[in-house]
Design a protein around this motif. Structure first.
Motif, PDB file in Angstrom:
ATOM      1  N   ASN A   1     -31.895 -65.024  19.561  1.00  0.00           N
ATOM      2  CA  ASN A   1     -31.835 -63.583  19.809  1.00  0.00           C
ATOM      3  C   ASN A   1     -31.061 -62.863  18.718  1.00  0.00           C
ATOM      4  O   ASN A   1     -31.466 -61.791  18.243  1.00  0.00           O
ATOM      5  CB  ASN A   1     -31.171 -63.307  21.161  1.00  0.00           C
ATOM      6  N   TYR A   2     -29.931 -63.436  18.335  1.00  0.00           N
ATOM      7  CA  TYR A   2     -29.082 -62.772  17.355  1.00  0.00           C
ATOM      8  C   TYR A   2     -29.707 -62.749  15.961  1.00  0.00           C
ATOM      9  O   TYR A   2     -29.504 -61.799  15.186  1.00  0.00           O
ATOM     10  CB  TYR A   2     -27.702 -63.414  17.322  1.00  0.00           C
ATOM     11  N   ILE A   3     -30.465 -63.783  15.617  1.00  0.00           N
ATOM     12  CA  ILE A   3     -31.190 -63.774  14.341  1.00  0.00           C
ATOM     13  C   ILE A   3     -32.214 -62.639  14.339  1.00  0.00           C
ATOM     14  O   ILE A   3     -32.348 -61.898  13.353  1.00  0.00           O
ATOM     15  CB  ILE A   3     -31.858 -65.134  14.087  1.00  0.00           C
TER      16      ILE A   3
ATOM     17  N   GLN B   1     -32.067 -59.930  16.147  1.00  0.00           N
ATOM     18  CA  GLN B   1     -31.345 -58.664  16.121  1.00  0.00           C
ATOM     19  C   GLN B   1     -30.848 -58.328  14.713  1.00  0.00           C
ATOM     20  O   GLN B   1     -30.853 -57.160  14.303  1.00  0.00           O
ATOM     21  CB  GLN B   1     -30.162 -58.707  17.089  1.00  0.00           C
ATOM     22  N   GLN B   2     -30.428 -59.333  13.977  1.00  0.00           N
ATOM     23  CA  GLN B   2     -29.979 -59.091  12.605  1.00  0.00           C
ATOM     24  C   GLN B   2     -31.125 -58.534  11.763  1.00  0.00           C
ATOM     25  O   GLN B   2     -30.944 -57.594  10.981  1.00  0.00           O
ATOM     26  CB  GLN B   2     -29.432 -60.368  11.991  1.00  0.00           C
ATOM     27  N   ARG B   3     -32.301 -59.117  11.906  1.00  0.00           N
ATOM     28  CA  ARG B   3     -33.461 -58.631  11.155  1.00  0.00           C
ATOM     29  C   ARG B   3     -33.788 -57.178  11.512  1.00  0.00           C
ATOM     30  O   ARG B   3     -34.254 -56.409  10.673  1.00  0.00           O
ATOM     31  CB  ARG B   3     -34.669 -59.527  11.439  1.00  0.00           C
ATOM     32  N   GLU B   4     -33.549 -56.835  12.770  1.00  0.00           N
ATOM     33  CA  GLU B   4     -33.855 -55.484  13.251  1.00  0.00           C
ATOM     34  C   GLU B   4     -32.672 -54.530  13.094  1.00  0.00           C
ATOM     35  O   GLU B   4     -32.758 -53.366  13.477  1.00  0.00           O
ATOM     36  CB  GLU B   4     -34.260 -55.560  14.727  1.00  0.00           C
ATOM     37  N   GLN B   5     -31.558 -55.031  12.546  1.00  0.00           N
ATOM     38  CA  GLN B   5     -30.319 -54.245  12.403  1.00  0.00           C
ATOM     39  C   GLN B   5     -29.870 -53.691  13.761  1.00  0.00           C
ATOM     40  O   GLN B   5     -29.494 -52.529  13.886  1.00  0.00           O
ATOM     41  CB  GLN B   5     -30.513 -53.117  11.388  1.00  0.00           C
ATOM     42  N   THR B   6     -29.915 -54.565  14.760  1.00  0.00           N
ATOM     43  CA  THR B   6     -29.501 -54.206  16.120  1.00  0.00           C
ATOM     44  C   THR B   6     -28.183 -54.892  16.444  1.00  0.00           C
ATOM     45  O   THR B   6     -28.050 -56.107  16.263  1.00  0.00           O
ATOM     46  CB  THR B   6     -30.571 -54.635  17.140  1.00  0.00           C
ATOM     47  N   TRP B   7     -27.222 -54.117  16.935  1.00  0.00           N
ATOM     48  CA  TRP B   7     -25.912 -54.648  17.329  1.00  0.00           C
ATOM     49  C   TRP B   7     -25.839 -54.595  18.848  1.00  0.00           C
ATOM     50  O   TRP B   7     -25.605 -53.550  19.435  1.00  0.00           O
ATOM     51  CB  TRP B   7     -24.796 -53.811  16.698  1.00  0.00           C
TER      52      TRP B   7
ATOM     53  N   GLU C   1     -24.607 -57.117  22.276  1.00  0.00           N
ATOM     54  CA  GLU C   1     -24.036 -58.357  22.788  1.00  0.00           C
ATOM     55  C   GLU C   1     -24.844 -58.874  23.970  1.00  0.00           C
ATOM     56  O   GLU C   1     -25.430 -58.102  24.738  1.00  0.00           O
ATOM     57  CB  GLU C   1     -22.581 -58.144  23.203  1.00  0.00           C
TER      58      GLU C   1
END
Length: 308
Positions: A112-114, A116-122, A124
């Motif tokens: 999920n976090y990978i 989110q990083q690609r989508e520039q989403t922060w 938790e």
């Protein structure tokens, strides 16, 4: 009396150096430099040459350079020649490291976090305690037991499934086809460490995925042939599975247009979960040759009926 190595040439050169130091009396050759075929007594290979029994009429032992032997067509190997799986300790240790990494990545939502990083989403994601994340291992041989032993320290509820009954401290063990549904129903992260046989080919399929809790995840470090790839893609698309870590594939390397390359719910590695240490492998091989000459039982000998 010659030892012939037929696999990765770079590692073969390392094998040659260790043979020269530890068994200088045993000639060592790297494929395709076989020397005199009738002198070849021992063969270590990932894939054996065609008509191995005819090509090397005095062959006594065949070693797989990997932990598995499913890449060998047993029907084409002379039945009197033992086939030996590699069982040096480094294989288990590297597999334990990889599976631990994969389980923790799935447990802590790294997929999920990978994304989110690609989508520039922060954003938790709430942590699930290890005590509530149930891990199950299919295949309770040397590698499966080593993996379970290491995962014990994290506090996951652990279970294992195998064809024949096993007893492992701290692990709920299931055996046989009748027990498989109950094993799957209690498993949130499923790890496949089965040998590839006629019975296990395609076992990771839609009916199996449907028996897992919805949103479960998969780690396949067995063989690509265990997985029905289209069924995995469908299960991920439908939310039946949430993620997969794959170290093996039906075709290796994957074709350039394969959907696994860019799938947001799949972490993919190129069949590197475990690797043989040349030094330890040579020790294991030389010990096995000594046992063979003494007429002793040979650890790692493949059961031709079972296929592993």
């Amino acid at each position: 009396m010659t030892f012939l190595y037929k696999a990765n040439t770079e590692r073969g050169a390392e094998w040659a150096r260790f043979f020269a130091a530890r068994a200088p009396e045993l000639p060592f050759r790297l494929w395709p430099d076989v020397g005199e075929p009738k002198d070849v007594r021992y063969l270590a290979a990932w894939m054996p040459p065609e008509d191995v029994g005819t090509a090397f009429p005095n062959l006594e032992l065949i070693f797989s350079v990997g932990a598995g032997a499913d890449q060998f067509d047993l029907s084409k190997l002379p039945p009197h020649i033992p086939l030996i799986r590699m069982m040096e300790p480094g294989i288990a240790e590297s597999m334990v490291e990889y599976v631990t990494m994969a389980v923790l990545a799935l447990h802590r939502n790294l997929v999920n976090y990978i994304a989110q990083q690609r989508e520039q989403t922060w954003h938790e994601i709430r942590i699930t305690p290890a005590a509530k994340r149930r891990v199950g291992v299919m295949g309770l041989g040397m590698l499966g037991q080593a993996v379970l032993d290491r995962l014990t320290s994290f506090g996951f509820p652990l279970a294992g499934w195998s064809r024949s009954p096993r007893t492992i401290d701290g692990v709920d063990c299931y055996a046989g086809a009748d027990a498989l549904p109950d094993f799957l129903a209690r498993t949130d992260i499923l790890i496949c460490l089965l040998p590839l046989t006629d019975e296990t080919r395609g076992i990771l399929n839609q009916p199996l995925f449907a028996r897992l809790p919805r949103g479960a995840s998969l780690v396949n470090v067995g063989r690509g042939g265990h997985l029905v790839e289209a069924d995995l893609l469908a299960a991920l698309s439908q939310g039946m599975l949430s993620a997969a870590v794959l170290d093996v594939a039906e075709r290796e390397p994957l074709p350039a247009d394969h959907p696994f390359w860019n799938h947001p719910r799949i972490l993919l590695t190129p069949h590197i979960a475990s690797m043989t240490s040349p030094a330890a492998a040579v020790d294991y091989v030389l010990d096995t040759i000594t046992r063979h000459h003494r007429g002793e039982a040979l650890p790692g000998r493949v059961d031709r009926d079972r296929g592993y």
